[in-house]
Design a protein around this motif. Structure first.
Motif, PDB file in Angstrom:
ATOM      1  N   ASN A  60       2.874   5.861   4.635  1.00  0.00           N
ATOM      2  CA  ASN A  60       3.584   4.694   4.096  1.00  0.00           C
ATOM      3  C   ASN A  60       3.115   3.409   4.755  1.00  0.00           C
ATOM      4  O   ASN A  60       2.899   2.390   4.091  1.00  0.00           O
ATOM      5  N   THR A  61       2.953   3.460   6.074  1.00  0.00           N
ATOM      6  CA  THR A  61       2.514   2.273   6.800  1.00  0.00           C
ATOM      7  C   THR A  61       1.109   1.847   6.370  1.00  0.00           C
ATOM      8  O   THR A  61       0.823   0.662   6.197  1.00  0.00           O
ATOM      9  N   VAL A  62       0.225   2.824   6.190  1.00  0.00           N
ATOM     10  CA  VAL A  62      -1.130   2.522   5.718  1.00  0.00           C
ATOM     11  C   VAL A  62      -1.081   1.887   4.333  1.00  0.00           C
ATOM     12  O   VAL A  62      -1.728   0.860   4.068  1.00  0.00           O
ATOM     13  N   LEU A  63      -0.327   2.480   3.424  1.00  0.00           N
ATOM     14  CA  LEU A  63      -0.268   1.979   2.048  1.00  0.00           C
ATOM     15  C   LEU A  63       0.294   0.571   1.985  1.00  0.00           C
ATOM     16  O   LEU A  63      -0.139  -0.254   1.164  1.00  0.00           O
ATOM     17  N   GLU A  64       1.240   0.261   2.837  1.00  0.00           N
ATOM     18  CA  GLU A  64       1.877  -1.053   2.810  1.00  0.00           C
ATOM     19  C   GLU A  64       1.022  -2.151   3.438  1.00  0.00           C
ATOM     20  O   GLU A  64       1.208  -3.342   3.110  1.00  0.00           O
ATOM     21  N   ASN A  65       0.080  -1.770   4.289  1.00  0.00           N
ATOM     22  CA  ASN A  65      -0.638  -2.791   5.048  1.00  0.00           C
ATOM     23  C   ASN A  65      -2.131  -2.895   4.736  1.00  0.00           C
ATOM     24  O   ASN A  65      -2.672  -4.000   4.728  1.00  0.00           O
ATOM     25  N   VAL A  66      -2.785  -1.776   4.474  1.00  0.00           N
ATOM     26  CA  VAL A  66      -4.223  -1.845   4.190  1.00  0.00           C
ATOM     27  C   VAL A  66      -4.481  -2.614   2.903  1.00  0.00           C
ATOM     28  O   VAL A  66      -5.486  -3.318   2.781  1.00  0.00           O
ATOM     29  N   ILE A  67      -3.564  -2.522   1.948  1.00  0.00           N
ATOM     30  CA  ILE A  67      -3.726  -3.232   0.682  1.00  0.00           C
ATOM     31  C   ILE A  67      -3.884  -4.738   0.885  1.00  0.00           C
ATOM     32  O   ILE A  67      -4.517  -5.434   0.077  1.00  0.00           O
ATOM     33  N   ASN A  68      -3.356  -5.261   1.992  1.00  0.00           N
ATOM     34  CA  ASN A  68      -3.374  -6.707   2.227  1.00  0.00           C
ATOM     35  C   ASN A  68      -4.577  -7.184   3.041  1.00  0.00           C
ATOM     36  O   ASN A  68      -4.712  -8.382   3.271  1.00  0.00           O
ATOM     37  N   ILE A  69      -5.418  -6.256   3.479  1.00  0.00           N
ATOM     38  CA  ILE A  69      -6.609  -6.668   4.250  1.00  0.00           C
ATOM     39  C   ILE A  69      -7.648  -7.214   3.283  1.00  0.00           C
ATOM     40  O   ILE A  69      -8.102  -6.520   2.373  1.00  0.00           O
ATOM     41  N   SER A  70      -8.036  -8.434   3.466  1.00  0.00           N
ATOM     42  CA  SER A  70      -8.966  -9.097   2.530  1.00  0.00           C
ATOM     43  C   SER A  70     -10.404  -9.088   3.018  1.00  0.00           C
ATOM     44  O   SER A  70     -11.311  -9.464   2.270  1.00  0.00           O
ATOM     45  N   THR A  71     -10.607  -8.665   4.263  1.00  0.00           N
ATOM     46  CA  THR A  71     -11.948  -8.783   4.858  1.00  0.00           C
ATOM     47  C   THR A  71     -12.639  -7.429   4.977  1.00  0.00           C
ATOM     48  O   THR A  71     -13.277  -7.150   5.978  1.00  0.00           O
ATOM     49  N   MET A  72     -12.501  -6.584   3.968  1.00  0.00           N
ATOM     50  CA  MET A  72     -13.158  -5.286   4.042  1.00  0.00           C
ATOM     51  C   MET A  72     -13.714  -4.894   2.679  1.00  0.00           C
ATOM     52  O   MET A  72     -13.296  -5.425   1.642  1.00  0.00           O
ATOM     53  N   ASP A  73     -14.657  -3.989   2.704  1.00  0.00           N
ATOM     54  CA  ASP A  73     -15.278  -3.470   1.497  1.00  0.00           C
ATOM     55  C   ASP A  73     -14.201  -2.882   0.580  1.00  0.00           C
ATOM     56  O   ASP A  73     -13.403  -2.053   1.004  1.00  0.00           O
ATOM     57  N   GLU A  74     -14.204  -3.290  -0.687  1.00  0.00           N
ATOM     58  CA  GLU A  74     -13.152  -2.876  -1.611  1.00  0.00           C
ATOM     59  C   GLU A  74     -13.198  -1.374  -1.900  1.00  0.00           C
ATOM     60  O   GLU A  74     -12.147  -0.742  -2.066  1.00  0.00           O
ATOM     61  N   GLU A  75     -14.380  -0.794  -1.977  1.00  0.00           N
ATOM     62  CA  GLU A  75     -14.463   0.645  -2.224  1.00  0.00           C
ATOM     63  C   GLU A  75     -13.891   1.443  -1.050  1.00  0.00           C
ATOM     64  O   GLU A  75     -13.198   2.444  -1.241  1.00  0.00           O
ATOM     65  N   ILE A  76     -14.198   0.983   0.158  1.00  0.00           N
ATOM     66  CA  ILE A  76     -13.664   1.685   1.335  1.00  0.00           C
ATOM     67  C   ILE A  76     -12.154   1.456   1.437  1.00  0.00           C
ATOM     68  O   ILE A  76     -11.403   2.362   1.803  1.00  0.00           O
ATOM     69  N   LYS A  77     -11.696   0.247   1.104  1.00  0.00           N
ATOM     70  CA  LYS A  77     -10.256   0.011   1.098  1.00  0.00           C
ATOM     71  C   LYS A  77      -9.561   0.963   0.128  1.00  0.00           C
ATOM     72  O   LYS A  77      -8.554   1.603   0.470  1.00  0.00           O
ATOM     73  N   ASN A  78     -10.097   1.062  -1.076  1.00  0.00           N
ATOM     74  CA  ASN A  78      -9.497   1.955  -2.063  1.00  0.00           C
ATOM     75  C   ASN A  78      -9.548   3.408  -1.605  1.00  0.00           C
ATOM     76  O   ASN A  78      -8.609   4.174  -1.828  1.00  0.00           O
ATOM     77  N   ARG A  79     -10.651   3.783  -0.953  1.00  0.00           N
ATOM     78  CA  ARG A  79     -10.765   5.154  -0.461  1.00  0.00           C
ATOM     79  C   ARG A  79      -9.696   5.448   0.591  1.00  0.00           C
ATOM     80  O   ARG A  79      -9.046   6.499   0.564  1.00  0.00           O
ATOM     81  N   ILE A  80      -9.498   4.524   1.512  1.00  0.00           N
ATOM     82  CA  ILE A  80      -8.491   4.719   2.558  1.00  0.00           C
ATOM     83  C   ILE A  80      -7.096   4.786   1.947  1.00  0.00           C
ATOM     84  O   ILE A  80      -6.272   5.622   2.337  1.00  0.00           O
TER      85      ILE A  80
END
Length: 549
Positions: free
Chosen positions: A115-135
């Motif tokens: 839950n914590t990952v889902l709520e916070n990683v979505i808001n990181i703007s400085t990372m590769d979008e494919e890797i963000k989606n994968r995480i």
């Protein structure tokens, strides 16, 4: 493996910011002590560390260091072992086992961290979008996996899809129904499927992470579990005190009422077909090689629990299941009756069972006594067998390939999903929809052919390799269930199979007292595990425990 282990070592054992506070009470999600989400989730490195913290819970004494496999593998009709080890969960008395509350705690720890990952990683703007989606996909998958385990073990459970916070302060959450819990599982696996990358994609992640194929397969497994739980009909199982064949009438499993069995079998078949048609996965040609160190993380082992000698990521599977053990001999083995359910030419007993071994004390033993002509004298060495309980132990090789078998905690890998299960899920589902079609037989026989020798030119499988022809749907259903038992022996699948088909009590009680005087007597309460006392005391929305606990 290297990169994944490096991240685990750096973050799961160094920071552990996602692990220290969430296991004290079931469903407790206190803020982590080292970093707040606002201060931590800044870049891709933070996101990787956070998702590694979710995986890390698999390696704890909440789950796969022992409690989870102890409470699933040891509780079925095909396992025997030392009474000092199987006398609790293996005898239908889980509350006598020190880790009886741990699967609940571990699964909810995974849910809280995801839950914590889902709520916070979505808001990181400085990372590769494919890797963000994968995480994000990994977080959805692991949360769905946790709820999938919970609903099978405990029935409907409290659903929490957000972290505890000022905006979400409620800790008293009632239990959802079985169907409502499965709705969450399906939603999470679907979300994971759309975000994860396929096997072989350059950004799919290090070895040991889940990928799109794993999400698809677990979605198929969820559909299959629901479909079989809602099915009716007869199932024939080999067992009892005489190892005979007994037919049991199956009724709908409690909680699965109202589920359209055929519709969910169709979903299971079609999702399994996607995996088969993708050709990304294949069976390891040699059964023996599948369980070697070199055979780890191959295209059949779709998802394995990674271990690494010399780190915190080890377990005691090798000591408990291997013939030669730090105990002298292992504490868990396959029953003699189940051994007899394999054909003599089947590699799963020829190579998959240890026929000749030397105990830690130096005693040479062969198994089984009935096949002394094959195993009593091998390479000039004479092995003994007194035909006693001590001698007649069918030890699996599945957890024996470790870096150092002389230590109790070693680097055995644990199979969480194999491609052979995808094939057998397809065979089962197709039969329940259309009967034993050629497609169903092909999927079933593909698994069997790997385990048998070939003959002739061009080489074809020997006749024993083929499943019996012209089976009825009921006979095919029973044969697939037996094939799953042969294929996944001591992998923690058999208990779930008996439960989802609604025949667990009948099968276990037909045995009564099993090999080595291990009690197989079970009561209605054993259909679900007891809820932890901490949960009952802290969650006022749950008025009582599971039936008869």
């Amino acid at each position: 493996m290297k990169a994944f282990s490096k991240y685990f070592t750096a973050f799961a054992t160094g920071l552990l910011f996602l692990g220290t506070g969430s296991c004290k009470k079931a469903l407790e999600e206190t803020p982590y002590s080292f970093y707040s989400p606002e201060n931590f989730y800044k870049n891709e490195s933070d996101a990787r560390a956070a998702i590694n913290g979710v995986y890390a819970e698999l390696y704890t004494y909440d789950l796969y260091l022992q409690p989870f496999w102890n409470m699933t593998i040891l509780d079925d009709d095909h396992v025997s072992g030392a009474d000092w080890f199987l006398g609790t969960t293996g005898a239908g008395n889980p509350q006598a086992y020190f880790g009886w509350e741990k699967p609940w705690v571990g699964c909810y720890a995974i849910i809280a961290r995801a839950n914590t990952v889902l709520e916070n990683v979505i808001n990181i703007s400085t990372m590769d979008e494919e890797i963000k989606n994968r995480i994000l996909g990994e977080a959805y998958f692991l949360r769905g996996w946790a709820y999938f385990q919970l609903v099978q073990l405990y029935g409907g459970v409290p659903i929490r899809l957000k972290s505890l916070s000022a905006a979400e302060p409620e800790t008293n959450i009632p239990r959802a129904t079985v169907k409502e819990t499965y709705d969450v599982v399906i939603s999470d696996f679907k979300n994971a499927e759309t975000r994860l990358l396929p096997l072989g994609h350059p950004k799919a992640g290090e070895t040991g992470r889940v990928n799109q194929g794993v999400a698809k397969a677990f979605l198929a497994k969820t559909y299959l579990t629901m479909a079989s739980g809602a099915a009716t009909g007869n199932v024939t199982v080999r067992g009892g005190t005489d190892n005979g064949y007994y037919t049991y009438a199956k009724t709908i499993v409690a909680g699965y009422e109202g589920i359209d069995s055929k519709a969910f079998y169709t979903l299971a078949r079609d999702k399994a077909a996607e995996m088969i048609d993708s050709k990304l996965y294949t069976l390891t040609p040699s059964w023996k090689d599948l369980w070697s160190i070199a055979g780890r993380n191959n295209k059949e082992q779709m998802w394995e629990l990674q271990s690494l000698a010399g780190t915190a990521f080890v377990n005691n599977l090798g000591a408990y299941f291997s013939a030669r053990s730090t105990f002298g001999q292992g504490a868990v083995w396959t029953t003699n009756n189940h051994y007899k359910d394999y054909d003599e030419a089947d590699a799963r007993v020829l190579d998959g069972i240890t026929h000749n071994y030397t105990t830690l004390q130096g005693t040479n033993i062969f198994y089984p006594f009935a096949q002394a002509a094959l195993y009593k004298v091998v390479n000039g060495i004479t092995y003994n067998n007194t035909n006693s309980t001590t001698a007649e132990r069918a030890y699996t090789i599945k957890y024996s390939a470790v870096a150092d078998p002389s230590v109790a905690n070693s680097d055995a890998f644990y199979p969480l999903l194999r491609y052979s299960e995808v094939l057998l899920m397809y065979a089962e589902a197709e039969n329940e929809i259309n009967g034993p079609t050629t497609l169903a037989y092909n999927a079933l026989n593909t698994v069997r052919f790997r385990c048998y020798p070939t003959t002739g030119t061009p080489a074809v499988p020997v006749p024993a390799a083929y499943a019996p022809a012209n089976m009825s749907p009921e006979q095919f259903r029973s044969f697939v269930l037996a094939e799953r038992a042969r294929e996944f022996n001591l992998e923690g699948i058999r208990r779930f199979d008996l439960m989802r088909w609604g025949i667990y009590l009948q099968v276990m009680n037909k045995i009564s007292t099993g090999q080595n005087n291990i009690s197989k007597v079970r009561a209605k309460r054993n259909l679900l595990l007891p809820l932890p006392l901490n949960e009952l005391n802290s969650n006022k929305a749950i008025p009582s425990n599971n039936p008869d606990w």
